[in-house]
Design an enzyme around this catalytic site. Sequence first.
Site, PDB file in Angstrom:
ATOM      1  N   THR A 249      14.831  -3.257 -10.716  1.00 29.84           N
ATOM      2  CA  THR A 249      13.582  -2.512 -10.820  1.00 29.84           C
ATOM      3  C   THR A 249      12.822  -2.710  -9.519  1.00 29.84           C
ATOM      4  O   THR A 249      12.931  -3.758  -8.887  1.00 29.84           O
ATOM      5  CB  THR A 249      12.698  -3.050 -11.958  1.00 29.84           C
ATOM      6  OG1 THR A 249      12.432  -4.420 -11.686  1.00 29.84           O
ATOM      7  CG2 THR A 249      13.380  -2.924 -13.292  1.00 29.84           C
TER       8      THR A 249
ATOM      9  N   GLU B  29      15.162   0.457 -16.860  1.00 29.42           N
ATOM     10  CA  GLU B  29      15.563  -0.292 -18.060  1.00 29.42           C
ATOM     11  C   GLU B  29      16.164   0.617 -19.134  1.00 29.42           C
ATOM     12  O   GLU B  29      16.682   0.151 -20.136  1.00 29.42           O
ATOM     13  CB  GLU B  29      14.330  -1.006 -18.645  1.00 29.42           C
ATOM     14  CG  GLU B  29      13.848  -2.201 -17.838  1.00 29.42           C
ATOM     15  CD  GLU B  29      12.859  -1.832 -16.728  1.00 29.42           C
ATOM     16  OE1 GLU B  29      12.841  -0.651 -16.318  1.00 29.42           O
ATOM     17  OE2 GLU B  29      12.134  -2.726 -16.276  1.00 29.42           O
TER      18      GLU B  29
ATOM     19  N   LYS C 173     -10.368   0.163 -17.457  1.00 29.24           N
ATOM     20  CA  LYS C 173     -11.044  -0.350 -18.657  1.00 29.24           C
ATOM     21  C   LYS C 173     -12.540  -0.317 -18.417  1.00 29.24           C
ATOM     22  O   LYS C 173     -13.086  -1.162 -17.714  1.00 29.24           O
ATOM     23  CB  LYS C 173     -10.554  -1.755 -18.975  1.00 29.24           C
ATOM     24  CG  LYS C 173      -9.059  -1.788 -19.231  1.00 29.24           C
ATOM     25  CD  LYS C 173      -8.586  -3.091 -19.822  1.00 29.24           C
ATOM     26  CE  LYS C 173      -7.091  -3.038 -20.057  1.00 29.24           C
ATOM     27  NZ  LYS C 173      -6.276  -3.468 -18.919  1.00 29.24           N
TER      28      LYS C 173
ATOM     29  N   TRP D 190     -10.620   2.776 -22.732  1.00 26.80           N
ATOM     30  CA  TRP D 190      -9.627   3.055 -21.698  1.00 26.80           C
ATOM     31  C   TRP D 190      -9.790   4.471 -21.155  1.00 26.80           C
ATOM     32  O   TRP D 190      -9.950   5.425 -21.915  1.00 26.80           O
ATOM     33  CB  TRP D 190      -8.213   2.914 -22.261  1.00 26.80           C
ATOM     34  CG  TRP D 190      -7.809   1.499 -22.521  1.00 26.80           C
ATOM     35  CD1 TRP D 190      -8.617   0.389 -22.438  1.00 26.80           C
ATOM     36  CD2 TRP D 190      -6.516   1.034 -22.905  1.00 26.80           C
ATOM     37  NE1 TRP D 190      -7.897  -0.727 -22.760  1.00 26.80           N
ATOM     38  CE2 TRP D 190      -6.613  -0.369 -23.047  1.00 26.80           C
ATOM     39  CE3 TRP D 190      -5.295   1.654 -23.135  1.00 26.80           C
ATOM     40  CZ2 TRP D 190      -5.525  -1.157 -23.419  1.00 26.80           C
ATOM     41  CZ3 TRP D 190      -4.207   0.881 -23.507  1.00 26.80           C
ATOM     42  CH2 TRP D 190      -4.319  -0.513 -23.643  1.00 26.80           C
TER      43      TRP D 190
HETATM   44  P1  AMP Z   1      11.635   3.242 -12.436  1.00 23.88           P
HETATM   45  O1  AMP Z   1      12.176   2.108 -13.196  1.00 23.88           O
HETATM   46  O2  AMP Z   1      11.478   2.971 -10.972  1.00 23.88           O
HETATM   47  O3  AMP Z   1      12.405   4.490 -12.703  1.00 23.88           O
HETATM   48  O4  AMP Z   1      10.155   3.484 -12.941  1.00 23.88           O
HETATM   49  C1  AMP Z   1       9.871   3.728 -14.294  1.00 23.88           C
HETATM   50  C2  AMP Z   1       8.414   4.027 -14.478  1.00 23.88           C
HETATM   51  O5  AMP Z   1       8.066   5.238 -13.799  1.00 23.88           O
HETATM   52  C3  AMP Z   1       8.008   4.281 -15.903  1.00 23.88           C
HETATM   53  O6  AMP Z   1       7.827   3.089 -16.619  1.00 23.88           O
HETATM   54  C4  AMP Z   1       6.725   5.072 -15.726  1.00 23.88           C
HETATM   55  O7  AMP Z   1       5.624   4.236 -15.461  1.00 23.88           O
HETATM   56  C5  AMP Z   1       7.021   5.888 -14.494  1.00 23.88           C
HETATM   57  N1  AMP Z   1       7.455   7.235 -14.872  1.00 23.88           N
HETATM   58  C6  AMP Z   1       8.704   7.721 -14.939  1.00 23.88           C
HETATM   59  N2  AMP Z   1       8.702   9.022 -15.287  1.00 23.88           N
HETATM   60  C7  AMP Z   1       7.415   9.373 -15.460  1.00 23.88           C
HETATM   61  C8  AMP Z   1       6.739  10.577 -15.829  1.00 23.88           C
HETATM   62  N3  AMP Z   1       7.395  11.703 -16.062  1.00 23.88           N
HETATM   63  N4  AMP Z   1       5.394  10.539 -15.932  1.00 23.88           N
HETATM   64  C9  AMP Z   1       4.695   9.406 -15.688  1.00 23.88           C
HETATM   65  N5  AMP Z   1       5.271   8.258 -15.322  1.00 23.88           N
HETATM   66  C10 AMP Z   1       6.608   8.228 -15.210  1.00 23.88           C
END
Ligand code: AMP
Length: 547
Positions: free
Chosen positions: A189, A334, A441, A446
């Site tokens: 990640t 994940e 917050k 929120w």
């Molecule tokens: P990654 O593991 O780098 O793919 O990041 C995952 C995170 O990206 C998620 O937990 C979200 O916070 C964000 N994310 C992915 N897709 C979206 C989406 N369509 N809209 C908003 N946030 C997103």
Amino acid sequence: MRHSMQNRPLLISSLITHAERVAGDSEIVSRLVERGSEFATHRYTYADAHRRSRQLANALTRFDIRHGDRIATLAWNGFRHFELYFGVSGMGAVIHTVNPRLFPEQITYIVNHAEDQLLFFDLTFAPLVAKLAPLLKSVRGFVAMTDRAHCPEIPGLTVWCYEDLLSAETDDFDWPLLDEQSPSSLCYTSGTTGNPKGVLYAHRTTLLHTYAAMSADAFCLTSRDAVLPVVPMFHVNAWGLPYICAATGAKLVLPGHALDGASLYRLFEEEGVTLSAGVPTVWMGLLGHMRTHGLKFSSLRETVIGGSACPPAMIDAFEDEHGVTVLHAWGMTELSPLGSMCRLKLKHLALPKPARRAIQAKQGKAIFGMEMKIVDGDGRALPHDDVAFGDLMVRGPWVVEQYFREEHSALVEGWFPTGDVARIDADGYLTITDRSKDVIKSGGEWISSIDIENLAMAHPAVAEAAVIAVPHPKWDERPLLVIVRRAGADLTREDMLAHLSGKIAKWWMPDDVVFATELPHTATGKVLKTKLREIYRDHVLPSTAAR
Ligand code: AMP
């Protein structure tokens, strides 16, 4: 009692074997990294890719690579990376796709943490490899993904040449009948705080994700498509597209290092691309280029946008200016990564355009296999009424259980806490309102930063927008809106406040609007809000100054 059915393991090698059988002559086109800025492509077929993956498996065996050994890549989307996806996992080892955009210290950390044995790299990354090689303790071989003519010399380092390794081998290799629970691939990640964490996928989880993600209410990908994944193969397996394309035999178009608007547009048009996928920042560049030059897509049918929230204005631009359907998707490393995809239901098709667009702006329904719920601070489930928002929890056969080499489970009572805050409506459509760390917050309530950002980005003078929390003596936190104006556009703080006024609750209105020349981004194209908060930590809001 035993059932009557065969117990064939779900294996990644079966994808490429199938691709050769049913789509052996289907093309894989790659923009060549070796040629730098010169536009040159390499083309071959799934049958060729399968043959060369088997040669690669023989080469890995010669390096004494065993089941479960990790093999790192620092590479763009290209045909050799594709071969590594299948050759490495197929022979029982684990492909660890490293994101080259991470800080060098993070790359060093994850390669050492994963104990990678070999590192395959594209020429672009030779200087990075030269710098990091002495620090990468477990790596016993560095392989440049090129031919002899382009193989770089790195002083003090033996660099193997990919094409030499392959040409020394036959393609006589039988994919082993592995246990489907064997690990196949590893991604870290790109966390903005702390060390990156590894997610070790299995053959079984990858295959189940492939079946679900290719299905009609998800990517809906078929053998009639030409697919250009802009999303990198170093970021959660390009959202699974290399596997999905092999499963369907779709034509695959790999853009290499050239992700600028002009290069991408040329590739889309020359190769007749019908489906693509990427993060909003990439599309911003491409749409900007097309607007400036008055260009249109001639073959693109659909594009999947995710990784961060797709602004509704981008959905409008794709659909109204280009006739391309946007599919908003949500996922994370994940989750292998796909969790939800936004396709309309039958009952939505007759809705007026604004109502349809409002649904398309949501992150979509869970794909089959994925279960979702939202909970409050005490872990109690919240209603799916599109109003209540809480922490999003998921479970399913391709969701992480425990991070690689961590001692403890990542789950809470069997569910994975995503760290995202969301609403879910009665039809099951998800709306991500924030990362939990980015929620504002204010006075115990929120405020969703994504909702305000989407509205701000609907203004024609706005190129990009981010809302962050700024400390406030009375309300704890208040929203600050940071805007990057479109080139040549005129926009004042007052214009923006007037634009937002009446569209959101009064207490959601940003306390201030500031303008920046650019926003900081993470290695995967998300706005780096930790950095923004740092930059504006001491920003004095008018509401504070007035006190
Ligand atoms: P990654 O593991 O780098 O793919 O990041 C995952 C995170 O990206 C998620 O937990 C979200 O916070 C964000 N994310 C992915 N897709 C979206 C989406 N369509 N809209 C908003 N946030 C997103």
